[in-house]
Design a protein around this motif. Structure first.
Motif, PDB file in Angstrom:
ATOM      1  N   LEU A   1       0.733  -1.323   0.039  1.00 37.64           N
ATOM      2  CA  LEU A   1       0.099   0.014   0.059  1.00 37.64           C
ATOM      3  C   LEU A   1       0.774   1.227  -0.124  1.00 37.64           C
ATOM      4  O   LEU A   1       0.520   2.459  -0.697  1.00 37.64           O
ATOM      5  CB  LEU A   1      -1.020   0.066   1.115  1.00 37.64           C
ATOM      6  CG  LEU A   1      -1.691   1.135   1.292  1.00 37.64           C
ATOM      7  CD1 LEU A   1      -2.713   1.213   0.008  1.00 37.64           C
ATOM      8  CD2 LEU A   1      -2.824   1.049   2.713  1.00 37.64           C
ATOM      9  N   ILE A   2       1.915   1.206   0.714  1.00 40.11           N
ATOM     10  CA  ILE A   2       2.653   2.411   0.728  1.00 40.11           C
ATOM     11  C   ILE A   2       3.223   2.750  -0.453  1.00 40.11           C
ATOM     12  O   ILE A   2       3.708   3.879  -0.876  1.00 40.11           O
ATOM     13  CB  ILE A   2       3.996   2.380   1.829  1.00 40.11           C
ATOM     14  CG1 ILE A   2       3.156   2.039   3.103  1.00 40.11           C
ATOM     15  CG2 ILE A   2       4.845   3.712   1.969  1.00 40.11           C
ATOM     16  CD1 ILE A   2       2.125   3.072   3.587  1.00 40.11           C
ATOM     17  N   GLY A   3       3.690   1.689  -1.217  1.00 35.86           N
ATOM     18  CA  GLY A   3       4.431   1.834  -2.611  1.00 35.86           C
ATOM     19  C   GLY A   3       3.094   2.459  -3.525  1.00 35.86           C
ATOM     20  O   GLY A   3       3.442   3.393  -4.551  1.00 35.86           O
ATOM     21  N   LEU A   4       1.847   2.247  -3.414  1.00 39.34           N
ATOM     22  CA  LEU A   4       0.772   2.707  -4.482  1.00 39.34           C
ATOM     23  C   LEU A   4       0.628   4.176  -3.698  1.00 39.34           C
ATOM     24  O   LEU A   4       0.451   4.827  -4.623  1.00 39.34           O
ATOM     25  CB  LEU A   4      -0.340   1.850  -3.899  1.00 39.34           C
ATOM     26  CG  LEU A   4      -0.510   0.366  -4.394  1.00 39.34           C
ATOM     27  CD1 LEU A   4      -1.713  -0.171  -3.968  1.00 39.34           C
ATOM     28  CD2 LEU A   4      -0.366   0.619  -5.821  1.00 39.34           C
ATOM     29  N   LEU A   5       0.696   4.414  -2.642  1.00 37.77           N
ATOM     30  CA  LEU A   5       0.511   5.708  -2.285  1.00 37.77           C
ATOM     31  C   LEU A   5       1.652   6.774  -2.693  1.00 37.77           C
ATOM     32  O   LEU A   5       1.269   8.155  -3.432  1.00 37.77           O
ATOM     33  CB  LEU A   5       0.452   5.918  -0.790  1.00 37.77           C
ATOM     34  CG  LEU A   5      -1.224   5.296  -0.220  1.00 37.77           C
ATOM     35  CD1 LEU A   5      -1.118   5.182   1.235  1.00 37.77           C
ATOM     36  CD2 LEU A   5      -2.178   5.766  -0.576  1.00 37.77           C
ATOM     37  N   VAL A   6       2.808   6.332  -2.343  1.00 33.92           N
ATOM     38  CA  VAL A   6       4.030   7.230  -2.763  1.00 33.92           C
ATOM     39  C   VAL A   6       4.175   7.158  -4.188  1.00 33.92           C
ATOM     40  O   VAL A   6       4.355   8.300  -4.555  1.00 33.92           O
ATOM     41  CB  VAL A   6       5.155   6.730  -2.035  1.00 33.92           C
ATOM     42  CG1 VAL A   6       6.472   7.554  -2.691  1.00 33.92           C
ATOM     43  CG2 VAL A   6       5.026   6.590  -0.430  1.00 33.92           C
ATOM     44  N   GLY A   7       3.735   6.289  -4.661  1.00 33.75           N
ATOM     45  CA  GLY A   7       3.963   6.243  -6.443  1.00 33.75           C
ATOM     46  C   GLY A   7       3.101   7.275  -7.115  1.00 33.75           C
ATOM     47  O   GLY A   7       3.274   7.933  -7.972  1.00 33.75           O
TER      48      GLY A   7
ATOM     49  N   VAL B   1       8.891   8.126  -8.385  1.00 35.62           N
ATOM     50  CA  VAL B   1       8.950   6.799  -8.210  1.00 35.62           C
ATOM     51  C   VAL B   1       7.643   6.154  -8.787  1.00 35.62           C
ATOM     52  O   VAL B   1       7.306   5.069  -8.193  1.00 35.62           O
ATOM     53  CB  VAL B   1       9.182   6.523  -6.872  1.00 35.62           C
ATOM     54  CG1 VAL B   1      10.667   6.871  -6.343  1.00 35.62           C
ATOM     55  CG2 VAL B   1       8.071   7.110  -5.807  1.00 35.62           C
ATOM     56  N   GLU B   2       7.096   6.809  -9.879  1.00 31.36           N
ATOM     57  CA  GLU B   2       5.710   6.245 -10.266  1.00 31.36           C
ATOM     58  C   GLU B   2       6.128   4.816 -10.965  1.00 31.36           C
ATOM     59  O   GLU B   2       4.742   4.184 -10.929  1.00 31.36           O
ATOM     60  CB  GLU B   2       5.157   7.372 -11.163  1.00 31.36           C
ATOM     61  CG  GLU B   2       5.916   7.582 -12.378  1.00 31.36           C
ATOM     62  CD  GLU B   2       5.308   8.845 -13.144  1.00 31.36           C
ATOM     63  OE1 GLU B   2       4.399   9.223 -12.900  1.00 31.36           O
ATOM     64  OE2 GLU B   2       6.017   8.955 -14.217  1.00 31.36           O
ATOM     65  N   ASP B   3       7.197   4.645 -11.124  1.00 31.91           N
ATOM     66  CA  ASP B   3       7.488   3.254 -11.622  1.00 31.91           C
ATOM     67  C   ASP B   3       7.971   2.309 -10.718  1.00 31.91           C
ATOM     68  O   ASP B   3       8.344   1.213 -11.082  1.00 31.91           O
ATOM     69  CB  ASP B   3       8.590   3.420 -12.849  1.00 31.91           C
ATOM     70  CG  ASP B   3       9.857   3.889 -12.337  1.00 31.91           C
ATOM     71  OD1 ASP B   3       9.912   4.614 -11.233  1.00 31.91           O
ATOM     72  OD2 ASP B   3      11.072   3.595 -13.105  1.00 31.91           O
ATOM     73  N   TRP B   4       7.818   2.518  -9.534  1.00 31.74           N
ATOM     74  CA  TRP B   4       8.151   1.600  -8.604  1.00 31.74           C
ATOM     75  C   TRP B   4       7.993   0.331  -8.598  1.00 31.74           C
ATOM     76  O   TRP B   4       8.620  -0.698  -8.223  1.00 31.74           O
ATOM     77  CB  TRP B   4       7.778   1.902  -7.066  1.00 31.74           C
ATOM     78  CG  TRP B   4       6.168   1.965  -6.960  1.00 31.74           C
ATOM     79  CD1 TRP B   4       5.238   2.758  -7.254  1.00 31.74           C
ATOM     80  CD2 TRP B   4       5.439   0.824  -6.311  1.00 31.74           C
ATOM     81  NE1 TRP B   4       3.868   2.222  -7.004  1.00 31.74           N
ATOM     82  CE2 TRP B   4       4.093   0.944  -6.482  1.00 31.74           C
ATOM     83  CE3 TRP B   4       6.049  -0.422  -5.652  1.00 31.74           C
ATOM     84  CZ2 TRP B   4       3.323  -0.133  -5.832  1.00 31.74           C
ATOM     85  CZ3 TRP B   4       4.945  -1.485  -5.369  1.00 31.74           C
ATOM     86  CH2 TRP B   4       3.796  -1.263  -5.535  1.00 31.74           C
ATOM     87  N   ALA B   5       6.772   0.054  -9.153  1.00 35.78           N
ATOM     88  CA  ALA B   5       6.320  -1.500  -9.141  1.00 35.78           C
ATOM     89  C   ALA B   5       6.963  -2.244 -10.198  1.00 35.78           C
ATOM     90  O   ALA B   5       7.076  -3.476 -10.073  1.00 35.78           O
ATOM     91  CB  ALA B   5       4.759  -1.574  -9.552  1.00 35.78           C
TER      92      ALA B   5
ATOM     93  N   ALA C   1      13.009  -0.744  -5.540  1.00 37.24           N
ATOM     94  CA  ALA C   1      11.581   0.102  -5.152  1.00 37.24           C
ATOM     95  C   ALA C   1      10.501  -0.799  -4.271  1.00 37.24           C
ATOM     96  O   ALA C   1      10.014  -0.478  -3.227  1.00 37.24           O
ATOM     97  CB  ALA C   1      11.196   1.022  -6.034  1.00 37.24           C
ATOM     98  N   ARG C   2      10.345  -1.836  -4.803  1.00 36.75           N
ATOM     99  CA  ARG C   2       9.422  -2.817  -4.432  1.00 36.75           C
ATOM    100  C   ARG C   2       9.575  -3.445  -3.098  1.00 36.75           C
ATOM    101  O   ARG C   2       8.855  -3.447  -2.309  1.00 36.75           O
ATOM    102  CB  ARG C   2       9.131  -4.007  -5.570  1.00 36.75           C
ATOM    103  CG  ARG C   2       8.465  -3.690  -6.767  1.00 36.75           C
ATOM    104  CD  ARG C   2       8.216  -4.856  -7.494  1.00 36.75           C
ATOM    105  NE  ARG C   2       7.603  -5.765  -7.012  1.00 36.75           N
ATOM    106  CZ  ARG C   2       6.152  -6.045  -7.020  1.00 36.75           C
ATOM    107  NH1 ARG C   2       5.276  -5.013  -7.795  1.00 36.75           N
ATOM    108  NH2 ARG C   2       5.275  -6.973  -6.437  1.00 36.75           N
ATOM    109  N   ARG C   3      10.841  -3.585  -2.962  1.00 34.97           N
ATOM    110  CA  ARG C   3      11.457  -3.912  -1.390  1.00 34.97           C
ATOM    111  C   ARG C   3      11.595  -2.898  -0.531  1.00 34.97           C
ATOM    112  O   ARG C   3      10.984  -3.294   0.559  1.00 34.97           O
ATOM    113  CB  ARG C   3      13.031  -4.598  -1.633  1.00 34.97           C
ATOM    114  CG  ARG C   3      13.015  -5.864  -2.378  1.00 34.97           C
ATOM    115  CD  ARG C   3      14.369  -6.341  -2.116  1.00 34.97           C
ATOM    116  NE  ARG C   3      15.447  -5.614  -2.580  1.00 34.97           N
ATOM    117  CZ  ARG C   3      15.869  -5.727  -3.726  1.00 34.97           C
ATOM    118  NH1 ARG C   3      15.395  -6.620  -4.687  1.00 34.97           N
ATOM    119  NH2 ARG C   3      16.975  -5.087  -4.275  1.00 34.97           N
TER     120      ARG C   3
ATOM    121  N   LEU D   1      15.567   7.167  -3.522  1.00 32.22           N
ATOM    122  CA  LEU D   1      15.942   8.366  -4.440  1.00 32.22           C
ATOM    123  C   LEU D   1      17.724   8.519  -4.716  1.00 32.22           C
ATOM    124  O   LEU D   1      17.891   8.522  -5.949  1.00 32.22           O
ATOM    125  CB  LEU D   1      15.265   9.455  -4.117  1.00 32.22           C
ATOM    126  CG  LEU D   1      13.792   9.581  -4.008  1.00 32.22           C
ATOM    127  CD1 LEU D   1      13.092  10.704  -3.575  1.00 32.22           C
ATOM    128  CD2 LEU D   1      13.001   9.263  -5.611  1.00 32.22           C
ATOM    129  N   ALA D   2      18.199   8.431  -3.632  1.00 28.60           N
ATOM    130  CA  ALA D   2      19.556   8.618  -3.959  1.00 28.60           C
ATOM    131  C   ALA D   2      20.408   7.526  -4.678  1.00 28.60           C
ATOM    132  O   ALA D   2      21.191   7.828  -5.503  1.00 28.60           O
ATOM    133  CB  ALA D   2      20.304   8.730  -2.250  1.00 28.60           C
TER     134      ALA D   2
END
Length: 245
Positions: A157-163, A169-173, A178-180, A239-240
């Motif tokens: 869920l945090i990935g969905l929200l942050v993305g 990081v919209e491509d996190w999935a 990023a997924r980890r 991000l870094a």
């Protein structure tokens, strides 16, 4: 507190004292928009972490803490569930009306008004002050379930929200790293809600009204600020690392 920042990078839920930018502000750039926003979504877009903004500023603190604090104080002083419950509802209603008068979004207070109102009805009907906290505990259960389901579905869920909030990081999935990161961030929030239930449910079942209120306050904004800071650190580190690869 202000956290040290990682190496500089490229350029909710509320603005200023907690409101979303007005329509006339829509043309502002990402940096200005982030500066006006508070809540987790706002602080994740900044190079410095602000506890004040993460928890919604002074007004957000008052709106979150005052109803429960007033309920605890009046219950301890009067031992009257109706008196404490009605007072808590009244103060939330006043905060809600104040936002309407100031033409600010009442959304954040509306949720509190519904929760406090429902809790007050349950407590007055049963005569048990612990029932005042029942809606909040139910929300904790639902939040924990949603977080766990998102993990099981491999869409933390945090990935969905942050993305959705940070275009960087919209491509996190599609990024294993990023997924980890966002899986761990989601686990942190799941752990927070689980800890709330482990502490608060026994107090609810044993009828410790004041202790339950204190636990709710202690595990509310302070605990959220700590988790938000850890998630911010993880996000900035991601991000870094992406910037340097």
């Amino acid at each position: 507190m202000r956290a040290a920042t990682p190496p500089p990078e490229g350029p909710r839920h509320r603005a200023g004292d907690g409101e979303r930018p007005a329509a006339g502000e829509a043309t502002a750039g990402p940096a200005e928009a982030a500066d006006r926003r508070s809540g987790l979504g706002g602080v994740l877009q900044r190079d410095e972490f602000s506890v004040r903004d993460a928890i919604g500023g002074p007004r957000g603190i008052v709106e979150s803490v005052l109803p429960t604090l007033l309920f605890i104080m009046l219950f301890v002083l009067t031992r009257s569930v109706p008196v404490a419950s009605v007072a808590a509802v009244v103060v939330v209603a006043v905060l809600f009306i104040a936002r309407l008068i100031q033409r600010q979004s009442p959304a954040t207070v509306l949720g509190g008004l519904i929760g406090v109102g429902l809790g007050a009805v349950l407590a007055i009907r049963s005569g048990d002050g612990t029932d005042f906290y029942a809606p909040g505990i139910a929300i904790n259960v639902i939040s924990l379930v949603v977080l766990l389901v998102s993990l099981i579905a491999r869409r933390p869920l945090i990935g969905l929200l942050v993305g959705a909030l940070d275009p960087r990081v919209e491509d996190w999935a599609s990024d294993p790293l990023a997924r980890r990161v966002y899986t761990r961030a989601t686990l942190l929030f799941a752990g927070l809600y689980l800890a709330k239930l482990v502490v608060q449910v026994p107090l609810l079942l044993t009828g410790h009204v004041a202790a339950l209120g204190v636990a709710k306050l202690a595990m509310g904004l302070p605990a959220f600020a700590v988790i938000a800071y850890l998630v911010w650190l993880m996000h900035r580190s991601l991000l870094a690392r992406r910037e340097g690869r």
